[in-house]
Design a protein around this motif. Structure first.
Motif, PDB file in Angstrom:
ATOM      1  N   GLY A  65     -28.463-107.047  38.411  1.00  0.00           N
ATOM      2  CA  GLY A  65     -28.616-105.917  39.320  1.00  0.00           C
ATOM      3  C   GLY A  65     -28.400-104.573  38.653  1.00  0.00           C
ATOM      4  O   GLY A  65     -28.437-103.541  39.293  1.00  0.00           O
ATOM      5  N   GLU A  66     -28.173-104.567  37.327  1.00  0.00           N
ATOM      6  CA  GLU A  66     -27.935-103.327  36.588  1.00  0.00           C
ATOM      7  C   GLU A  66     -29.237-102.603  36.294  1.00  0.00           C
ATOM      8  O   GLU A  66     -30.282-103.218  36.112  1.00  0.00           O
TER       9      GLU A  66
ATOM     10  N   LYS B 275     -36.452 -91.059  41.427  1.00  0.00           N
ATOM     11  CA  LYS B 275     -36.963 -91.654  40.183  1.00  0.00           C
ATOM     12  C   LYS B 275     -37.029 -93.177  40.315  1.00  0.00           C
ATOM     13  O   LYS B 275     -36.107 -93.809  40.826  1.00  0.00           O
ATOM     14  N   LYS B 276     -38.119 -93.760  39.854  1.00  0.00           N
ATOM     15  CA  LYS B 276     -38.293 -95.215  39.871  1.00  0.00           C
ATOM     16  C   LYS B 276     -37.696 -95.789  38.590  1.00  0.00           C
ATOM     17  O   LYS B 276     -38.058 -95.358  37.498  1.00  0.00           O
ATOM     18  N   VAL B 277     -36.752 -96.742  38.714  1.00  0.00           N
ATOM     19  CA  VAL B 277     -36.093 -97.307  37.545  1.00  0.00           C
ATOM     20  C   VAL B 277     -36.239 -98.825  37.522  1.00  0.00           C
ATOM     21  O   VAL B 277     -36.406 -99.457  38.564  1.00  0.00           O
ATOM     22  N   ARG B 278     -36.164 -99.377  36.301  1.00  0.00           N
ATOM     23  CA  ARG B 278     -36.202-100.834  36.141  1.00  0.00           C
ATOM     24  C   ARG B 278     -34.809-101.399  36.367  1.00  0.00           C
ATOM     25  O   ARG B 278     -33.811-100.811  35.964  1.00  0.00           O
ATOM     26  N   VAL B 279     -34.769-102.585  37.010  1.00  0.00           N
ATOM     27  CA  VAL B 279     -33.498-103.219  37.339  1.00  0.00           C
ATOM     28  C   VAL B 279     -33.543-104.672  36.864  1.00  0.00           C
ATOM     29  O   VAL B 279     -34.550-105.361  37.062  1.00  0.00           O
ATOM     30  N   ALA B 280     -32.462-105.141  36.216  1.00  0.00           N
ATOM     31  CA  ALA B 280     -32.353-106.541  35.800  1.00  0.00           C
ATOM     32  C   ALA B 280     -32.040-107.371  37.042  1.00  0.00           C
ATOM     33  O   ALA B 280     -31.051-107.115  37.730  1.00  0.00           O
TER      34      ALA B 280
ATOM     35  N   ALA C 253     -31.882-113.312  28.940  1.00  0.00           N
ATOM     36  CA  ALA C 253     -33.234-113.111  29.455  1.00  0.00           C
ATOM     37  C   ALA C 253     -33.150-112.909  30.959  1.00  0.00           C
ATOM     38  O   ALA C 253     -32.412-113.609  31.658  1.00  0.00           O
ATOM     39  N   THR C 254     -33.887-111.938  31.461  1.00  0.00           N
ATOM     40  CA  THR C 254     -33.839-111.634  32.879  1.00  0.00           C
ATOM     41  C   THR C 254     -35.207-111.198  33.382  1.00  0.00           C
ATOM     42  O   THR C 254     -36.021-110.671  32.620  1.00  0.00           O
ATOM     43  N   ARG C 255     -35.435-111.431  34.668  1.00  0.00           N
ATOM     44  CA  ARG C 255     -36.632-110.892  35.300  1.00  0.00           C
ATOM     45  C   ARG C 255     -36.384-109.421  35.589  1.00  0.00           C
ATOM     46  O   ARG C 255     -35.247-108.963  35.588  1.00  0.00           O
ATOM     47  N   VAL C 256     -37.455-108.681  35.823  1.00  0.00           N
ATOM     48  CA  VAL C 256     -37.337-107.239  36.009  1.00  0.00           C
ATOM     49  C   VAL C 256     -37.874-106.857  37.377  1.00  0.00           C
ATOM     50  O   VAL C 256     -38.916-107.341  37.807  1.00  0.00           O
ATOM     51  N   GLY C 257     -37.117-105.994  38.057  1.00  0.00           N
ATOM     52  CA  GLY C 257     -37.567-105.442  39.330  1.00  0.00           C
ATOM     53  C   GLY C 257     -37.506-103.931  39.250  1.00  0.00           C
ATOM     54  O   GLY C 257     -37.084-103.356  38.249  1.00  0.00           O
TER      55      GLY C 257
END
Length: 103
Positions: free
Chosen positions: A99-100, A90-95, A79-83
């Motif tokens: 940091g991936e 392009k705007k991407v989601r990052v764990a 489980a991880t928060r999302v940034g």
């Protein structure tokens, strides 16, 4: 309206409520109410009258919406928060945990 950190089809873990620590796939998202429908989570009993679609009627078991704040995205089984970050234009989601880039 802000971008949602969880999308349809994501695997999530429930972090609060009666189904705490269970995992499932997001079926749908309601942006207006900040609720998500997760496969196999928050099951409720519904009594249905016989109709053309459901000839038998009877008692149905189905998922009910759960608040978005009560679920966390699963990335590589954790489980991880999302940034968010910009990858070129392009705007991407990052764990946040690793940091991936998620998608």
């Amino acid at each position: 309206m802000a971008t949602m950190k969880i999308k349809k089809g994501d695997m999530v873990k429930v972090i609060a409520g009666k189904d705490k620590d269970k995992e499932g796939k997001v079926i749908s998202i309601n942006k207006k109410d900040n609720k998500v429908l997760v496969e196999g989570i928050n099951m409720v009993t519904k009594h249905a009258k016989p109709s053309m679609q459901n000839q038998q009627g009877g008692i149905l078991h189905q998922e009910a919406p759960i608040d978005l704040s009560n679920v966390m995205l699963l990335h590589n089984g954790k489980a991880t928060r999302v940034g968010f970050k910009m990858d070129g234009d392009k705007k991407v989601r990052v764990a946040k945990a690793t940091g991936e880039v998620i998608d």
